[in-house]
Design an enzyme around this catalytic site. Structure first.
Site, PDB file in Angstrom:
ATOM      1  N   TYR A 151       6.856  27.125 145.057  1.00 57.72           N
ATOM      2  CA  TYR A 151       7.165  28.183 146.053  1.00 57.72           C
ATOM      3  C   TYR A 151       6.643  27.712 147.395  1.00 57.72           C
ATOM      4  CZ  TYR A 151       7.653  31.232 142.026  1.00 57.72           C
ATOM      5  OH  TYR A 151       8.227  31.600 140.836  1.00 57.72           O
ATOM      6  N   PHE A 433      -0.266  38.930 138.640  1.00 53.85           N
ATOM      7  CA  PHE A 433       0.838  40.169 138.565  1.00 53.85           C
ATOM      8  C   PHE A 433       2.052  39.146 138.445  1.00 53.85           C
ATOM      9  CE2 PHE A 433       0.256  39.497 143.083  1.00 53.85           C
ATOM     10  CZ  PHE A 433       1.740  39.280 143.666  1.00 53.85           C
TER      11      PHE A 433
END
Ligand SMILES: CC(C)(COP(=O)(O)OP(=O)(O)OC[C@H]1O[C@@H](n2cnc3c(N)ncnc32)[C@H](O)[C@@H]1OP(=O)(O)O)[C@@H](O)C(=O)NCCC(=O)NCCS
Length: 433
Positions: A151, A433
């Protein structure tokens, strides 16, 4: 600010680029059960998981169906209803230094089928989400990641680290404070209300923590249920610490793993320990370290500035491994920087480079004596030049500017920026998450 992520359209530029390769970028609606099932099976496949039963998928959709479900479909494959690319997002709130909760676009479920990898599907999914979130007015995006290599190129940086601990309880010897109140074992249903309140207080006081949706709360407490794929939680045990007035101030969730050859050498696998007061923190750790028949406590996802080492007689009884946990991405530099407070007053001009063209520019940050900052676009010469990813790493206080300067990730005179951005506590997020 309340933005419904699921109601935002997909980004036209990404849609067009993928269409040029015969792929369709779109959304699955909350009422499209067949579409959500196919989407969820694709995610399971992408994360090397087994197929989900109809009940498991139904339980999942009940808790997450309202999220934004983005898919990329290849109409030429044998099963065209199953997406070859997936991404799930929703809006949450991220606590920043000073205690403000900034609206943030949470991203999860990023997968691309092994048959379609490295053709730019993830790049388009991420680009689409970041532009959509920016257009919706969100100043930040965030995710937790499977690999630390993916990322950075999209402007994310690790901004809250975490630690895994392994404690040799025979060596550790409690030297921390004596506590009052009461620590007791409870069933998860008894724990639930108190836990929710403790979590909320801790979140508000902890930079890097986020508003936890129902699915994550249940996962933390082990009450997600077997239909939702949670088959282990019957082994989980729950400790609650109440203060002298009987108010819950902290809890721990753990399970015990026995040693087949030696009954006195069991391991406590600590899933979560959340404490709103110092007393609850000490009482819960002490209970875990002093259990009979236990010789080891392993703990996952702990704060990097955990005080435990100062509460035992032999700090070498604790082995610590740190890793990157929360990755954030700044979408709106003035909004993100004005949301937090600063340790000192000062002025610095930042030239922020954003290769994706979402948030870059030159900005003057001026913090007053109370720690409140004004941030504005400027044409003044920059004191410091850095990537939008490096700015995200600094934003929550997880790394010092001088460290990034040494690493070659920040250029210029970093003295003012270093003093401004430093925080008393390390940022911390307590779940995946
Ligand atoms: C990670 C994943 C989604 C990437 O999808 P993809 O469509 O192959 O990625 P893209 O083709 O868009 O690649 C974009 C860039 O990222 C790089 N990249 C992609 N996956 C990478 C990985 N796992 N590690 C390092 N670089 C990666 C590509 O090389 C490419 O680099 P470039 O910008 O220099 O050209 C896919 O490999 C996947 O599903 N992995 C398993 C599930 C997973 O881990 N998902 C991430 C959850 S946080």
């Amino acid at each position: 600010m309340s933005v419904d992520a699921a109601a935002q359209p997909v980004d036209a530029a990404a849609q067009e680029e993928l269409a040029g390769r015969g792929l369709r970028l779109g959304l699955v609606g909350a009422s499209d059960r067949a579409g959500l099932d196919a989407w969820a099976q694709a995610v399971r496949r992408g994360f090397l998981d087994v197929r989900g039963s109809s009940d498991a998928l139904g339980a999942r959709h009940e808790l997450r169906g309202h999220h934004r479900h983005v898919g990329v479909w290849d109409t030429t494959v044998a099963e065209p209803a199953t997406p070859v690319g997936t991404l799930e997002s929703w809006t949450s709130a991220l606590t920043v230094p000073g205690g403000t909760a900034v609206p943030a676009w949470a991203i999860s479920g990023v997968t691309v089928a092994p048959t379609h990898r490295r053709r730019g599907i993830a790049r388009n999914l991420l680009g689409s989400e970041l532009r959509t979130a920016k257009a919706a007015g969100l100043p930040m995006a965030m995710l937790t990641v499977s690999e630390a290599t993916i990322y950075g190129r999209f402007g994310f940086a690790p901004s809250a680290m975490a630690a895994d601990l392994e404690v040799d309880t025979g060596r550790a010897r409690w030297t921390g404070p004596e506590t009052t109140g009461r620590t007791q074992l409870v069933e998860p249903d008894t724990l639930r209300d108190g836990a929710e309140q403790v979590l909320d207080r801790v979140r508000r006081a902890t930079p890097g923590n986020i508003v936890m949706g129902e699915v994550f709360l249940r996962r933390m407490l082990g009450t997600l249920g077997e239909t939702a794929g949670d088959t282990h939680s019957r082994a989980w045990r729950h400790l609650r610490h109440d203060d002298a007035d009987g108010t819950p101030q902290g809890f721990a969730v753990y399970r015990l793993v026995e040693d087949d050859r030696d009954m006195s050498r069991s391991t406590v696998v600590l899933h979560h320990l959340v404490a709103a007061t110092d007393e609850a923190y000490a009482a819960l750790w002490r209970t875990l370290l002093e259990m009979d028949l236990v010789s080891r406590v392993t703990a996952h996802l702990r704060p990097v500035d955990e005080p435990l080492g100062w509460m035992v007689g032999d700090r070498r009884a604790i082995r610590t491994t740190t890793f990157d946990h929360l990755w954030t991405r700044i979408l709106d530099v003035p909004a993100a920087l004005e949301a937090r407070t600063y340790e000192t007053s000062g002025r610095v001009v930042l030239e922020v480079d954003d290769p994706l063209g979402v948030a870059g520019g030159t900005f003057a940050l001026e913090a007053d004596a109370s720690g409140v900052a004004q941030v504005s676009v400027t044409e003044a010469p920059a004191d410091v030049r850095l990537g939008v990813d490096a700015l995200a790493a600094l934003h929550l206080g997880g790394v010092r500017a001088h460290t990034l300067a040494t690493a070659g990730r920040v250029q210029g005179d970093v003295a003012v920026l270093d003093a401004l951005m430093a925080t008393a506590r390390a940022p911390y997020l307590d779940h995946w998450f």
